[in-house]
Design a protein around this motif. Structure first.
Motif: not given
Length: 396
Positions: A98-105, A122-124, A133-135
């Protein structure tokens, strides 16, 4: 495996509370790009110079993504005294989202104790804290071939766009041999890893990691987000044994909710010498029960896929939690039937590599991670076949 996440104690400033920022919804709209925040590990986990830039450039090429400015990410992390050491709860991830208005890290770190240097990305999902996702790749390999990263990003985006009501959260508790002796232990271990790989190809399926499943057993500590995940999750465990004709395997699958409600066992019968058919039957049995259409299978030869699992095993072994001398970790399911994590993810990846391609090299990998009776049996089998000690020494 302990997921690399954003470890945070969020003390929100008085002028900007969590309620002041629009919450991120599960299953975002495909009409606008998803916002992604790239977060790098620190200290010994800090990625090599240029790797974050490489990842940022690659993600910026994706039309469905919009990157959060790195300066904005660093500013929020600094203001909130956060470090890139692990997302412990979905609530913490949601607040940062919410603070970053981000959907994905996109969390990138160096895997410890691996030479040459290797990376884990890692896609969180921000609103749930689950890994989409994990690479894991050697740094040089990532620079030369971005294909795996692109595939994982594409799949993570598809999962991100899947509406909450269409999602299936699955926790794989593991498989075990259902017959006397330990000759099927390795194949049972491999089944869990192969099943997670096959199910994860579906955009509607999200595989829950061990941290989420473990937290489900501590209901008083759960956040509202985790309670919602728990109520919709399905836990899967099963067993394998030889059929009476000795030409087939019988696989048993049990579905269980985190509250302890179980289904009647579902059984499948497959030829013993046909690993691809075994995988297909097992995955389809579960997908049919969950009413999910089976995804198109990526065409890959057994030897080639075995090399992928072998490489994953080697990279995962870099984490301290995968050392042989550490105590066994177990997770007890709500029914009281233990879902045994006798070996870690690195060991299960090695078992998967051997199941797909039973080479001498892959047998060595299994022996490195195996413990107790299983390890002694591997040594004895190798000695009988080759007249020399596996790994150059006896197991006792």
């Amino acid at each position: 495996i302990r997921s690399m996440m954003l470890f945070a104690f969020l003390a929100l400033p008085l002028l900007l509370s969590a309620e002041d920022v629009k919450p991120r919804a599960i299953g975002g709209s495909s009409d606008k790009p998803a916002r992604v925040a790239v977060i790098a590990g620190e200290g010994s986990r800090a990625p090599k110079a240029g790797m974050v830039d490489l990842l940022t450039v690659e993600l910026s090429k994706q039309k469905q993504l919009e990157l959060v400015e790195r300066s904005e990410v660093q500013k929020v992390l600094a203001e909130q005294s956060l470090t890139a050491a692990g997302l412990t709860t979905g609530d913490a991830a949601a607040k940062l989202g919410r603070l970053l208005s981000a959907d994905l890290f996109a969390v990138v770190e160096t895997i410890p104790k691996i030479t040459p240097a290797a990376l884990r990305i890692q896609l969180i999902e921000s609103c749930t804290g689950v890994v989409l996702g994990d690479v894991l790749q050697q740094g040089e390999s990532l620079e030369q071939d971005l294909g795996e990263l692109r595939d994982k990003v594409t799949l993570a985006l598809a999962k991100l766009r899947t509406a909450d009501k269409e999602r299936r959260y699955i926790g794989i508790l593991g498989f075990r041999s259902e017959e006397a002796g330990r000759s099927l232990d390795g194949l049972a271990e491999a089944l869990g890893m192969l099943l997670a790989t096959d199910l994860n190809r579906s955009p509607a399926v999200i595989i829950l990691d061990r941290e989420h499943m473990d937290r489900f057993s501590r209901e008083k500590e759960l956040t509202a987000i985790e309670l919602a995940l728990k109520s919709s999750a399905v836990l899967v465990q099963g067993g394998i044994k030889r059929a009476p004709d000795d030409k087939h395997f019988t696989i048993t699958v049990v579905f269980e909710s985190p509250t302890g409600q179980k289904t009647e066992p579902v059984m499948a019968r497959v030829p013993r010498d046909d690993i691809p058919e075994l995988r297909r039957a097992l995955a389809n049995t579960i997908l049919d029960r969950l009413q999910v259409v089976a995804p198109a299978k990526k065409v890959m030869g057994r030897k080639e896929e075995a090399e992928v699992f072998a490489r994953r095993s080697e990279l995962l072994s870099g984490y301290g939690s995968y050392a042989l001398h550490l105590p066994r970790v177990a997770f007890a399911g709500p029914s009281g039937l233990a879902a045994d994590y006798e070996r870690d993810a690195a060991g299960r990846a090695a078992e998967a590599a051997y199941a797909l391609h039973p080479s001498q090299e892959n047998l060595h990998r299994i022996a490195f991670f195996a413990r107790g009776i299983r390890r002694k049996e591997l040594f004895l089998a190798f000695w009988r076949q080759h007249g020399e000690a596996l790994l150059g020494s006896a197991p006792y």
